[in-house]
Design a protein around this motif. Structure first.
Motif, mmCIF file in Angstrom:
data_model
loop_
_atom_site.group_PDB
_atom_site.id
_atom_site.type_symbol
_atom_site.label_atom_id
_atom_site.label_comp_id
_atom_site.label_asym_id
_atom_site.label_seq_id
_atom_site.Cartn_x
_atom_site.Cartn_y
_atom_site.Cartn_z
ATOM 1 N N UNK A 102 0.810 -1.224 0.000
ATOM 2 C CA UNK A 102 0.000 0.000 0.000
ATOM 3 C C UNK A 102 0.845 1.275 0.000
ATOM 4 N N UNK A 103 2.157 1.159 0.237
ATOM 5 C CA UNK A 103 3.032 2.335 0.251
ATOM 6 C C UNK A 103 3.897 2.427 -1.005
ATOM 7 N N UNK A 104 3.669 1.532 -1.955
ATOM 8 C CA UNK A 104 4.516 1.482 -3.157
ATOM 9 C C UNK A 104 3.851 2.202 -4.330
ATOM 10 N N UNK A 105 4.636 3.017 -5.002
ATOM 11 C CA UNK A 105 4.216 3.637 -6.257
ATOM 12 C C UNK A 105 5.485 3.798 -7.085
ATOM 13 N N UNK A 106 5.520 3.147 -8.223
ATOM 14 C CA UNK A 106 6.754 3.097 -9.006
ATOM 15 C C UNK A 106 6.842 4.175 -10.071
ATOM 16 N N UNK A 107 5.923 5.138 -10.053
ATOM 17 C CA UNK A 107 6.027 6.252 -10.991
ATOM 18 C C UNK A 107 5.412 7.522 -10.414
ATOM 19 N N UNK A 108 6.033 8.063 -9.400
ATOM 20 C CA UNK A 108 5.609 9.351 -8.846
ATOM 21 C C UNK A 108 6.073 10.509 -9.717
#
Length: 116
Positions: free
Chosen positions: A17-23
């Motif tokens: 839930x804390x992962x985003x690979x393209x901010x």
């Protein structure tokens, strides 16, 4: 000019839930992010502009997520890595910046307008 803004607390966690690979390419938008957004017209941020000296980019259309979200340190590091890999020089954006003095109270309101 349009600006999308989000505030994050960086956490040292590999939880999904804390992962985003393209901010890098825009705001984090899914079912739990970007669900309570304020939209308004304003000016740029930073210490070089104030209530007397406006940005020559004005007006700026702001869209700001009202919720403070958590993001993994790994995701934030990846965003910084992507910034370093761009052909344009993002060096000046890879460190914390100051903010300007808040706008004078006579130009603000406590009223929240909701179109819904």
């Amino acid at each position: 000019v349009g600006v999308e803004g989000q505030v994050f607390t960086i956490v040292n966690s590999d939880a999904p839930e804390y992962q985003n690979y393209d901010l890098f390419h825009g705001a984090w938008k899914d079912s739990t992010h970007w669900s309570d957004v304020a939209k308004y017209v304003g000016s740029t941020t930073g210490t070089s502009r104030d209530n007397e000296v406006c940005s020559f980019y004005s007006p700026i259309t702001w869209q700001v997520d009202r919720t403070c979200h958590m993001v993994s340190a790994k995701s934030f590091d990846l965003m910084c890595k992507m910034m370093k890999e761009q052909p344009d020089d993002f060096t000046g954006d890879l460190h914390p910046h100051g903010s300007r003095v808040l706008v004078n109270d006579k130009w603000t309101t406590a009223h929240i307008w909701d179109r819904q």
